[in-house]
Design a protein around this motif. Structure first.
Motif, PDB file in Angstrom:
ATOM      1  N   ARG A   1      43.098 -30.618-100.420  1.00  0.00           N
ATOM      2  CA  ARG A   1      43.950 -30.407 -99.373  1.00  0.00           C
ATOM      3  C   ARG A   1      44.967 -31.484 -98.964  1.00  0.00           C
ATOM      4  O   ARG A   1      44.866 -32.638 -99.625  1.00  0.00           O
ATOM      5  CB  ARG A   1      43.047 -30.417 -98.123  1.00  0.00           C
ATOM      6  N   PRO A   2      46.265 -30.953 -98.554  1.00  0.00           N
ATOM      7  CA  PRO A   2      47.126 -31.916 -98.270  1.00  0.00           C
ATOM      8  C   PRO A   2      46.812 -32.832 -97.154  1.00  0.00           C
ATOM      9  O   PRO A   2      46.199 -32.508 -96.261  1.00  0.00           O
ATOM     10  CB  PRO A   2      48.167 -31.039 -97.757  1.00  0.00           C
ATOM     11  N   GLU A   3      47.416 -34.196 -97.342  1.00  0.00           N
ATOM     12  CA  GLU A   3      47.058 -35.318 -96.278  1.00  0.00           C
ATOM     13  C   GLU A   3      48.366 -35.612 -95.604  1.00  0.00           C
ATOM     14  O   GLU A   3      49.215 -35.883 -96.440  1.00  0.00           O
ATOM     15  CB  GLU A   3      46.472 -36.545 -97.212  1.00  0.00           C
ATOM     16  N   TYR A   4      48.204 -35.316 -94.482  1.00  0.00           N
ATOM     17  CA  TYR A   4      49.411 -35.665 -93.719  1.00  0.00           C
ATOM     18  C   TYR A   4      49.066 -36.955 -92.840  1.00  0.00           C
ATOM     19  O   TYR A   4      48.192 -37.210 -92.255  1.00  0.00           O
ATOM     20  CB  TYR A   4      49.788 -34.562 -92.666  1.00  0.00           C
ATOM     21  N   ARG A   5      50.061 -38.127 -92.980  1.00  0.00           N
ATOM     22  CA  ARG A   5      49.744 -39.306 -92.182  1.00  0.00           C
ATOM     23  C   ARG A   5      51.028 -39.546 -91.504  1.00  0.00           C
ATOM     24  O   ARG A   5      52.319 -39.365 -91.757  1.00  0.00           O
ATOM     25  CB  ARG A   5      49.879 -40.506 -93.283  1.00  0.00           C
ATOM     26  N   ASN A   6      50.641 -40.534 -90.299  1.00  0.00           N
ATOM     27  CA  ASN A   6      51.686 -40.837 -89.436  1.00  0.00           C
ATOM     28  C   ASN A   6      52.814 -41.747 -90.348  1.00  0.00           C
ATOM     29  O   ASN A   6      52.205 -42.488 -91.228  1.00  0.00           O
ATOM     30  CB  ASN A   6      51.127 -41.548 -88.417  1.00  0.00           C
ATOM     31  N   ILE A   7      53.946 -41.882 -90.027  1.00  0.00           N
ATOM     32  CA  ILE A   7      54.856 -42.563 -90.630  1.00  0.00           C
ATOM     33  C   ILE A   7      54.749 -44.136 -90.146  1.00  0.00           C
ATOM     34  O   ILE A   7      54.384 -44.285 -88.865  1.00  0.00           O
ATOM     35  CB  ILE A   7      56.339 -42.248 -90.491  1.00  0.00           C
TER      36      ILE A   7
ATOM     37  N   TYR B   1      63.222 -41.852 -92.698  1.00  0.00           N
ATOM     38  CA  TYR B   1      62.418 -40.441 -92.241  1.00  0.00           C
ATOM     39  C   TYR B   1      63.983 -39.653 -91.867  1.00  0.00           C
ATOM     40  O   TYR B   1      64.838 -40.010 -91.156  1.00  0.00           O
ATOM     41  CB  TYR B   1      61.818 -40.627 -91.148  1.00  0.00           C
TER      42      TYR B   1
END
Length: 137
Positions: free
Chosen positions: A9-15, A23
């Motif tokens: 599954r894709p992993e989304y992290r805070n920048i 960004y």
């Protein structure tokens, strides 16, 4: 047992703070941030700049002449031009948000197009009022 491999599954992290400058926000995101900034600028400018100028213009003929001399200063005109931009941007973006609240133009393409339109209209109106402020016409 099945020989299928489970998809990761894709992993989304805070920048991170160091990644903020890299960004890239979409145009609608930039519009949203500037809408908030313009609202804050107008909120802060009202008691500090606009109400005192309005008071000077209404108190007497002498204070009106003093206010005219103050507003004639090029630096004050630049500040007023910033406030004009703030109002025009906030007004135009507010109309866009009202239309979005009616669920019109919410898809990605239409939202980007309406955000670009808000920038174009607000900057054009600012330029027109700025030319008037600086006495071009």
């Amino acid at each position: 047992m099945s020989n299928t491999v489970a998809k990761k599954r894709p992993e989304y992290r805070n920048i991170h703070v160091t990644q903020i400058l890299k960004y890239r926000l979409p145009l609608a995101g930039k519009l949203s941030i500037l809408h908030r900034v313009s609202g804050a600028v107008m909120f802060l400018a009202l008691p500090i700049i606009l109400l005192p100028l309005f008071d000077k213009s209404l108190t007497s003929e002498l204070s009106f002449e003093e206010m005219k001399a103050l507003v004639g200063n090029p630096l004050v005109k630049v500040v007023l031009l910033g406030l004009i931009w703030s109002y025009m941007h906030h007004f135009c973006a507010g109309i866009r948000y009202l239309v979005l609240d009616m669920h019109v133009g919410t898809d990605k393409y239409a939202a980007a197009k309406s955000a670009g339109s808000v920038f174009a209209v607000s900057l054009t109106l600012t330029a027109i009022f700025g030319l008037k402020l600086f006495g071009v016409f």
